[in-house]
Scaffold this motif. Structure first.
Motif, PDB file in Angstrom:
ATOM      1  N   GLU A 101       0.828  -1.206   0.000  1.00 22.50           N
ATOM      2  CA  GLU A 101       0.000   0.000   0.000  1.00 22.50           C
ATOM      3  C   GLU A 101       0.865   1.259   0.000  1.00 22.50           C
ATOM      4  O   GLU A 101       0.591   2.216  -0.727  1.00 22.50           O
ATOM      5  CB  GLU A 101      -0.932   0.003   1.217  1.00 22.50           C
ATOM      6  N   LYS A 138      -7.438  -6.290  -7.818  1.00 17.23           N
ATOM      7  CA  LYS A 138      -8.104  -6.320  -6.514  1.00 17.23           C
ATOM      8  C   LYS A 138      -9.372  -5.460  -6.497  1.00 17.23           C
ATOM      9  O   LYS A 138     -10.362  -5.815  -5.852  1.00 17.23           O
ATOM     10  CB  LYS A 138      -7.131  -5.846  -5.427  1.00 17.23           C
ATOM     11  N   VAL A 139      -9.359  -4.329  -7.209  1.00 17.48           N
ATOM     12  CA  VAL A 139     -10.474  -3.381  -7.093  1.00 17.48           C
ATOM     13  C   VAL A 139     -11.428  -3.389  -8.280  1.00 17.48           C
ATOM     14  O   VAL A 139     -12.513  -2.810  -8.199  1.00 17.48           O
ATOM     15  CB  VAL A 139      -9.956  -1.938  -6.892  1.00 17.48           C
ATOM     16  N   ASP A 142     -14.835  -4.494  -7.354  1.00 16.55           N
ATOM     17  CA  ASP A 142     -15.271  -4.103  -6.012  1.00 16.55           C
ATOM     18  C   ASP A 142     -15.960  -2.742  -6.087  1.00 16.55           C
ATOM     19  O   ASP A 142     -15.306  -1.713  -6.266  1.00 16.55           O
ATOM     20  CB  ASP A 142     -14.059  -4.046  -5.070  1.00 16.55           C
ATOM     21  N   ASN A 144     -17.088  -0.973  -3.871  1.00 15.26           N
ATOM     22  CA  ASN A 144     -16.707  -0.075  -2.778  1.00 15.26           C
ATOM     23  C   ASN A 144     -15.366   0.614  -3.033  1.00 15.26           C
ATOM     24  O   ASN A 144     -14.949   1.460  -2.243  1.00 15.26           O
ATOM     25  CB  ASN A 144     -16.627  -0.855  -1.457  1.00 15.26           C
ATOM     26  N   GLN A 145     -14.697   0.216  -4.110  1.00 18.96           N
ATOM     27  CA  GLN A 145     -13.374   0.766  -4.416  1.00 18.96           C
ATOM     28  C   GLN A 145     -13.377   1.531  -5.743  1.00 18.96           C
ATOM     29  O   GLN A 145     -12.354   1.634  -6.412  1.00 18.96           O
ATOM     30  CB  GLN A 145     -12.350  -0.375  -4.492  1.00 18.96           C
ATOM     31  N   THR A 146     -14.530   2.089  -6.096  1.00 15.58           N
ATOM     32  CA  THR A 146     -14.671   2.727  -7.406  1.00 15.58           C
ATOM     33  C   THR A 146     -13.701   3.883  -7.609  1.00 15.58           C
ATOM     34  O   THR A 146     -13.026   3.976  -8.645  1.00 15.58           O
ATOM     35  CB  THR A 146     -16.119   3.229  -7.594  1.00 15.58           C
ATOM     36  N   ARG A 148     -10.927   4.482  -6.135  1.00 13.02           N
ATOM     37  CA  ARG A 148      -9.555   3.982  -6.208  1.00 13.02           C
ATOM     38  C   ARG A 148      -9.278   3.382  -7.588  1.00 13.02           C
ATOM     39  O   ARG A 148      -8.190   3.558  -8.145  1.00 13.02           O
ATOM     40  CB  ARG A 148      -9.320   2.930  -5.127  1.00 13.02           C
TER      41      ARG A 148
END
Length: 239
Positions: A101, A138-139, A142, A144-146, A148
């Protein structure tokens, strides 16, 4: 304390995340610049500390500061201010931390504040490609990770201009992922498909990537061309 700091930083940068074209008035701009100065001073203090690598608090602080520092680069006003702070050597040191990260956000900052020549001097193209592929995978699905997801593509669009990044993204089999971003109709045209198409266009200047793209896109050629024409029309209207 760290949790509270993260919440405060999130609230402070939320308006920039939601609208990176927002124009900050002088008072607010000055306030953000003071925050940036504080962030940079904290990072310098951590880097100069003898136990920076193993100190969990240091990692937590860095993990809180650098994603918000990156978010501030989304504002053109703040991006210019950060560029003028000449912190490339500082951010490069953060890429040595053994934390995905931290490394990813450090590279995202570098993608926003470095010139072409400075980027060519960054000898970590294999790591950059690996991290972007890993986090995009990973995203990508997802919801919830738009934001990003959008920001990862934005950064990669900048970095892909450099030959060493093209080489590594191709070698590490990143093309199918970018092709999906460009052709999957579930993704938003402007936030996902357009930057993905621009990345693919840049990759056509790499011989190996070009050959892979010719084979991979033959079945989606009509769609790709229609999207490309659509974006040309949008861009023409903006002139």
């Amino acid at each position: 304390m760290i949790i509270n700091l993260r919440q405060i930083c999130f609230l402070l940068t939320l308006s920039i995340q939601l609208n990176r074209f927002i124009i900050l008035d002088n008072d607010i701009l000055d306030y953000y610049c003071q925050i940036i100065d504080s962030f940079i001073n904290i990072l310098y203090s951590i880097i100069q500390s003898d136990n920076k690598i193993n100190n969990k608090l240091s990692h937590s602080l860095i993990g809180t500061i650098i994603p918000n520092l990156y978010t501030m680069t989304l504002s053109k006003q703040l991006e210019k201010y950060i560029q003028n702070k000449h912190i490339i050597s500082l951010i490069l040191k953060l890429t040595n931390f053994e934390n995905d990260e931290i490394q990813l956000n450090a590279f995202k900052i570098l993608s926003s504040i470095t010139t072409e020549q400075e980027t060519k001097n960054i000898d970590t193209s294999d790591n950059i490609a690996d991290l972007f592929i890993k986090f995009l995978n990973k995203v990508i699905d997802d919801s919830n990770q738009t934001l990003r997801f959008y920001n990862l593509l934005r950064c990669l669009k900048h970095l892909i201009q450099y030959d060493q990044i093209k080489d590594e993204l191709t070698k590490q089999n990143g093309l199918p992922l970018i092709i999906r971003c460009a052709t999957d109709i579930k993704f938003k045209p402007l936030q996902v498909q357009q930057p993905a198409l621009e990345i693919l266009f840049a990759l056509t200047f790499n011989k190996e990537a070009y050959q892979q793209l010719v084979v991979a896109l033959v079945d989606d050629l009509d769609f790709v061309l229609s999207r490309f024409l659509f974006f040309l029309i949008i861009r023409q209207d903006s002139f």
